[in-house]
Design a protein around this motif. Structure first.
Motif, PDB file in Angstrom:
ATOM      1  N   SER A 274      -9.359   8.273 -10.586  1.00 37.14           N
ATOM      2  CA  SER A 274      -8.348   8.057 -11.784  1.00 37.14           C
ATOM      3  C   SER A 274      -9.128   8.293 -13.197  1.00 37.14           C
ATOM      4  CB  SER A 274      -7.919   6.556 -11.957  1.00 37.14           C
ATOM      5  OG  SER A 274      -8.952   5.810 -12.094  1.00 37.14           O
ATOM      6  N   GLY A 275     -10.314   8.142 -13.390  1.00 37.46           N
ATOM      7  CA  GLY A 275     -11.109   8.387 -14.377  1.00 37.46           C
ATOM      8  C   GLY A 275     -11.400   9.813 -14.862  1.00 37.46           C
ATOM      9  N   THR A 276     -11.464  10.419 -13.804  1.00 36.97           N
ATOM     10  CA  THR A 276     -11.311  12.186 -13.834  1.00 36.97           C
ATOM     11  C   THR A 276     -10.145  12.712 -14.372  1.00 36.97           C
ATOM     12  OG1 THR A 276     -13.211  12.573 -12.237  1.00 36.97           O
ATOM     13  CG2 THR A 276     -11.759  14.264 -12.892  1.00 36.97           C
TER      14      THR A 276
ATOM     15  N   ARG B   4     -19.879   2.145  -2.378  1.00 35.28           N
ATOM     16  CA  ARG B   4     -18.687   3.201  -2.488  1.00 35.28           C
ATOM     17  C   ARG B   4     -17.403   2.703  -3.034  1.00 35.28           C
ATOM     18  NH1 ARG B   4     -19.653   7.962   0.032  1.00 35.28           N
ATOM     19  NH2 ARG B   4     -21.485   7.897   1.349  1.00 35.28           N
ATOM     20  N   GLN B   5     -17.172   1.498  -2.761  1.00 38.61           N
ATOM     21  CA  GLN B   5     -15.694   0.933  -3.165  1.00 38.61           C
ATOM     22  C   GLN B   5     -15.979   0.666  -4.853  1.00 38.61           C
ATOM     23  OE1 GLN B   5     -12.965   0.066  -2.476  1.00 38.61           O
ATOM     24  NE2 GLN B   5     -12.808  -0.244  -0.204  1.00 38.61           N
ATOM     25  N   ALA B   6     -17.226   0.141  -5.252  1.00 34.89           N
ATOM     26  CA  ALA B   6     -17.551  -0.098  -6.713  1.00 34.89           C
ATOM     27  C   ALA B   6     -17.657   1.023  -7.362  1.00 34.89           C
ATOM     28  CB  ALA B   6     -18.790  -1.107  -6.928  1.00 34.89           C
ATOM     29  N   PHE B   7     -18.404   1.929  -6.941  1.00 36.04           N
ATOM     30  CA  PHE B   7     -18.727   3.407  -7.312  1.00 36.04           C
ATOM     31  C   PHE B   7     -17.541   4.339  -7.532  1.00 36.04           C
ATOM     32  CE2 PHE B   7     -21.068   7.350  -7.937  1.00 36.04           C
ATOM     33  CZ  PHE B   7     -21.584   7.025  -9.379  1.00 36.04           C
ATOM     34  N   ILE B   8     -16.870   4.729  -6.674  1.00 36.34           N
ATOM     35  CA  ILE B   8     -16.122   5.781  -6.618  1.00 36.34           C
ATOM     36  C   ILE B   8     -14.680   5.499  -6.339  1.00 36.34           C
ATOM     37  CG2 ILE B   8     -17.778   6.909  -5.218  1.00 36.34           C
ATOM     38  CD1 ILE B   8     -16.335   6.609  -2.848  1.00 36.34           C
TER      39      ILE B   8
ATOM     40  N   LEU C 163      -1.219   5.499 -18.880  1.00 31.11           N
ATOM     41  CA  LEU C 163      -2.429   5.944 -18.261  1.00 31.11           C
ATOM     42  C   LEU C 163      -2.960   4.943 -17.257  1.00 31.11           C
ATOM     43  CD1 LEU C 163      -3.979   8.593 -20.838  1.00 31.11           C
ATOM     44  CD2 LEU C 163      -2.692   8.987 -18.628  1.00 31.11           C
ATOM     45  N   THR C 164      -3.092   3.646 -17.657  1.00 27.45           N
ATOM     46  CA  THR C 164      -3.659   2.567 -17.227  1.00 27.45           C
ATOM     47  C   THR C 164      -2.859   2.192 -15.893  1.00 27.45           C
ATOM     48  OG1 THR C 164      -4.215   1.597 -19.323  1.00 27.45           O
ATOM     49  CG2 THR C 164      -4.222  -0.014 -17.392  1.00 27.45           C
ATOM     50  N   ARG C 165      -1.600   2.100 -16.147  1.00 30.72           N
ATOM     51  CA  ARG C 165      -0.467   2.031 -14.745  1.00 30.72           C
ATOM     52  C   ARG C 165      -1.078   2.855 -13.848  1.00 30.72           C
ATOM     53  NH1 ARG C 165       5.567   0.411 -15.649  1.00 30.72           N
ATOM     54  NH2 ARG C 165       5.235   0.206 -13.450  1.00 30.72           N
ATOM     55  N   VAL C 166      -1.139   4.268 -14.171  1.00 33.27           N
ATOM     56  CA  VAL C 166      -1.339   5.476 -13.265  1.00 33.27           C
ATOM     57  C   VAL C 166      -2.706   5.246 -12.619  1.00 33.27           C
ATOM     58  CG1 VAL C 166      -2.028   7.763 -12.934  1.00 33.27           C
ATOM     59  CG2 VAL C 166       0.436   6.964 -14.287  1.00 33.27           C
ATOM     60  N   ALA C 167      -3.689   4.949 -13.342  1.00 36.50           N
ATOM     61  CA  ALA C 167      -5.207   4.741 -13.039  1.00 36.50           C
ATOM     62  C   ALA C 167      -5.226   3.633 -12.090  1.00 36.50           C
ATOM     63  CB  ALA C 167      -5.943   4.421 -14.255  1.00 36.50           C
ATOM     64  N   ASN C 168      -4.471   2.447 -12.242  1.00 36.00           N
ATOM     65  CA  ASN C 168      -4.855   1.302 -11.368  1.00 36.00           C
ATOM     66  C   ASN C 168      -4.121   1.686 -10.083  1.00 36.00           C
ATOM     67  OD1 ASN C 168      -5.857  -0.271 -13.441  1.00 36.00           O
ATOM     68  ND2 ASN C 168      -4.027  -1.184 -14.197  1.00 36.00           N
ATOM     69  N   ASN C 169      -2.985   2.456 -10.141  1.00 37.33           N
ATOM     70  CA  ASN C 169      -2.405   2.936  -8.788  1.00 37.33           C
ATOM     71  C   ASN C 169      -3.235   3.642  -8.071  1.00 37.33           C
ATOM     72  OD1 ASN C 169      -0.331   5.032  -7.346  1.00 37.33           O
ATOM     73  ND2 ASN C 169       0.570   2.887  -7.244  1.00 37.33           N
ATOM     74  N   ILE C 170      -4.094   4.687  -8.638  1.00 35.97           N
ATOM     75  CA  ILE C 170      -4.798   5.575  -7.888  1.00 35.97           C
ATOM     76  C   ILE C 170      -5.850   4.934  -7.476  1.00 35.97           C
ATOM     77  CG2 ILE C 170      -6.422   7.432  -8.326  1.00 35.97           C
ATOM     78  CD1 ILE C 170      -4.376   8.660 -10.285  1.00 35.97           C
ATOM     79  N   VAL C 171      -6.484   3.898  -8.065  1.00 30.71           N
ATOM     80  CA  VAL C 171      -7.578   2.961  -7.727  1.00 30.71           C
ATOM     81  C   VAL C 171      -7.134   2.122  -6.498  1.00 30.71           C
ATOM     82  CG1 VAL C 171      -9.106   1.024  -8.205  1.00 30.71           C
ATOM     83  CG2 VAL C 171      -8.867   2.853  -9.882  1.00 30.71           C
TER      84      VAL C 171
ATOM     85  N   GLU D  26      -4.719   2.893  -4.408  1.00 30.04           N
ATOM     86  CA  GLU D  26      -4.658   3.661  -3.254  1.00 30.04           C
ATOM     87  C   GLU D  26      -5.908   4.469  -2.828  1.00 30.04           C
ATOM     88  OE1 GLU D  26      -2.957   8.135  -2.221  1.00 30.04           O
ATOM     89  OE2 GLU D  26      -2.465   7.151  -3.942  1.00 30.04           O
ATOM     90  N   ILE D  27      -6.997   4.656  -3.370  1.00 27.54           N
ATOM     91  CA  ILE D  27      -8.306   5.071  -3.142  1.00 27.54           C
ATOM     92  C   ILE D  27      -9.074   4.012  -2.289  1.00 27.54           C
ATOM     93  CG2 ILE D  27     -10.577   5.712  -3.798  1.00 27.54           C
ATOM     94  CD1 ILE D  27      -8.354   8.112  -3.736  1.00 27.54           C
ATOM     95  N   GLN D  28      -8.839   2.659  -2.698  1.00 27.39           N
ATOM     96  CA  GLN D  28      -9.434   1.677  -1.905  1.00 27.39           C
ATOM     97  C   GLN D  28      -8.780   1.472  -0.664  1.00 27.39           C
ATOM     98  OE1 GLN D  28      -9.000  -1.525  -4.979  1.00 27.39           O
ATOM     99  NE2 GLN D  28     -11.016  -1.379  -5.768  1.00 27.39           N
ATOM    100  N   THR D  29      -7.508   1.549  -0.604  1.00 29.72           N
ATOM    101  CA  THR D  29      -6.746   1.363   0.798  1.00 29.72           C
ATOM    102  C   THR D  29      -7.293   2.645   1.568  1.00 29.72           C
ATOM    103  OG1 THR D  29      -5.007   0.585  -0.505  1.00 29.72           O
ATOM    104  CG2 THR D  29      -4.489   1.356   1.723  1.00 29.72           C
ATOM    105  N   ARG D  30      -7.326   3.856   1.133  1.00 24.85           N
ATOM    106  CA  ARG D  30      -7.868   4.764   1.913  1.00 24.85           C
ATOM    107  C   ARG D  30      -9.137   4.701   2.528  1.00 24.85           C
ATOM    108  NH1 ARG D  30      -6.494  10.446  -0.794  1.00 24.85           N
ATOM    109  NH2 ARG D  30      -7.338  11.226   1.383  1.00 24.85           N
TER     110      ARG D  30
END
Length: 584
Positions: free
Chosen positions: A128-130, A119-123, A81-89, A91-95
């Motif tokens: 991934s958290g959800t 936004r970068q820090a908050f969202i 789950l941590t690896r998935v979460a880091n990957n999502i974070v 990707e979101i930061q890149t987007r």
């Protein structure tokens, strides 16, 4: 629900394999927890009642095996789950950053830069958290609860019904807390943004803060922002914790009812104590996952707010996103023509009004006039920072709005009146003019811009850091580096917006000579308030109220005795008065 559905569609589907593995691990955890309750019956009946040594060793070994399996499953679940979460974070930061680059200047004119940082820090971690919260609730908590409730029914179905019918009341009681938590979270985000805004403006405007003795004002402003954030954070903690008294009360009632009824059956009806202890163990173990499931809506509120803000930002219209198949602009001669161009930053307030002029290939065209007339906006239109609301801008007969912005901007060297330098060295800031240029080419550009001598005088030379926004350099030094960057780009169109405004007389003379070399054979548009710097321009356009009211060479305009002649006379009379005052 629509946010969760979109999140599952965009991110959950990408990582479905990893989530299945994590879900399987959680199934192992749930099974081990359920077995922990089952084994309690044998501990009581076989060891403490029957006093069996063999059973004691066998049950001890079984318990070790259960917890070893649970430990490895927990490790696997957390890692996956941590690896998935880091990957999502990531990707979101890149987007988010890609989205920032796709937005036009009108967005940045209306939005404070700290909004992006906040936004970068908050969202970025909200998505991934959800997802992790949902997967954990379904996999760990619900599976564990189901397994333990099944164990309870296996031991005593009457006690199980008594316990289970009490717990839903706690879940119903927490439903309204989710919306309340979301509102408080929004207030907390606004406070966090205000803190960042005050920090950034203080750091970037520290010279103004100190020169105007604004320390107390900025201190008060920041303290108020911090107190507001603290208050919102405390309120959020209270809202999120309100479910605890309710949950604990219902749990206590359920456990007490079971203990009283079960104890009565053991004491008066001769029921097996082992079954009763197994039931109590299952009930106690089920309490925590059931409470987490009941709190899920409250816990999700904050993350879903972040997801909502994320999609609101990512769904914004992208004015600078090019349509597939848009052709690249090719400049052959460099003839620039404005045809009756209108533009307004705000509806009904035109900055440009049917402005029309031609900049001939290989010539210098100067834009002059009083401040606020629309000169800088004209250059911004040529760079396609904005598109006309009416009219056309042509280069070699090609409407620039029909071609890609990248191909247009790659053929323009721009030096603005507000020189911006990136964090890094002098060398890096010049090299941004043409990524991949050799060090010799960078140094040649610096020499052409008369920047090499002062750069060489620094201890680290071209590797000297410029500081944030170039604050370790003087205004004139920053401007010469910007001119060197334009030299290095070597584009067919040159735009100079007050490019020598920060230079002293001697430096200006040198740079003017350098600019003459840079502009030779290229179409050049120059904005200048000091008319002496554009005296040699082939064409001078006087812009007022967003339109060209006069144009021609300097001698023609002076002979005409119009607006340019008045500006010229006023400026040189002021210069003469200043010279006399200096002589006295």
């Amino acid at each position: 629900m629509h946010l969760i559905e979109r999140l599952l569609r965009e991110q959950g589907r990408k990582h479905v394999r990893a989530y299945v593995i994590a879900f399987a691990m959680m199934g192992v955890i749930a099974a081990c927890t359920t077995l922990s309750a089952y084994v309690m019956k044998d501990i009581i009946d076989r060891i403490f009642v029957d006093k069996s040594i063999t059973a004691m060793w066998a049950i001890g070994a079984f318990i070790v095996a259960i917890y070893v399996a649970k430990g490895f499953a927990t490790y696997g679940q957390v890692v996956v789950l941590t690896r998935v979460a880091n990957n999502i974070v990531a990707e979101i930061q890149t987007r988010i950053f890609d989205k920032m680059l796709a937005l036009d200047l009108s967005f940045y004119n209306q939005t404070h830069s700290t909004d992006f940082i906040a936004r970068q820090a908050f969202i970025s971690g909200a998505a991934s958290g959800t997802l992790n919260m949902l997967v954990t609730a379904l996999g760990r908590d619900i599976l564990t609860s189901i397994g333990l409730i099944f164990a309870m029914f296996q031991q005593d179905w009457v006690l199980a019904i008594l316990a289970v019918v009490i717990m839903p009341g706690a879940i119903v009681g927490t439903r309204k807390l989710g919306n309340r938590a979301k509102k408080v979270m929004m207030t907390e985000f606004s406070g966090f943004q205000a803190i960042l805004e005050s920090l950034q403006e203080t750091a970037q405007g520290i010279r103004v803060v100190k020169s105007f003795t604004l320390e107390d004002f900025m201190r008060t402003r920041q303290h108020e922002a911090i107190r507001s954030f603290e208050s919102a954070a405390n309120k959020l903690a209270r809202v999120q914790s309100r479910s605890s008294p309710l949950m604990e009360t219902f749990a206590g009632v359920a456990i007490a009812a079971v203990v009283v009824y079960g104890g009565y059956r053991v004491i008066y009806n001769g029921a097996e104590p082992g079954a009763f202890f197994a039931f109590i163990t299952a009930l106690l173990l089920a309490t925590e996952p059931l409470k987490r499931v009941a709190r899920l809506q409250v816990d999700l509120a904050g993350s879903l707010l972040g997801v909502q803000m994320l999609y609101e930002f990512l769904d914004r219209n992208e004015p600078e996103r090019e349509e597939p198949g848009t052709p690249a602009l090719k400049i052959t001669q460099g003839r620039v023509e404005f045809e009756a161009v209108d533009f307004a930053y705000r509806a009904g307030e035109n900055v440009l009004n049917k402005i029309s002029f031609v900049a001939e290939p290989g010539e210098t065209t100067a834009l002059v006039g009083r401040s606020g007339g629309g000169k800088t906006t004209t250059m911004a239109m040529l760079l396609r920072f904005y598109d006309p609301t009416a009219g056309r801008i042509l280069i070699d007969g090609q409407d620039i709005c029909a071609y890609t912005r990248q191909s247009l901007r790659s053929q323009i060297s721009y030096v603005g009146q507000d020189t911006f330098l990136f964090k890094g060295s002098i060398y890096q800031n010049i090299a941004y003019g043409r990524p991949g240029a050799s060090r010799e080419e960078v140094e040649a550009a610096a020499k052409a811009a008369f920047a090499h001598d002062f750069i060489a005088s620094f201890e680290c030379g071209y590797d000297s850091p410029v500081g944030e926004q170039g604050m370790q350099l003087s205004g004139g030094q920053r401007q010469r580096i910007a001119i060197a960057r334009a030299f290095l780009k070597n584009a067919p169109l040159i735009l100079l917006d007050e490019a020598t405004s920060a230079l002293d007389t001697e430096s200006e003379r040198a740079v003017q000579e350098a600019l003459k070399q840079l502009c030779a054979g290229r179409t050049t548009l120059v904005i200048a308030h000091r008319l002496s710097t554009v005296a040699s321009a082939e064409r001078i356009c006087v812009i007022e109220a967003g339109k060209v009211i006069e144009s021609g060479g300097q001698d023609q305009l002076l002979a005409k005795g119009g607006v340019y002649a008045l500006l010229y006379k006023s400026q040189f009379e002021s210069a003469a008065l200043l010279a006399e005052a200096a002589a006295e």
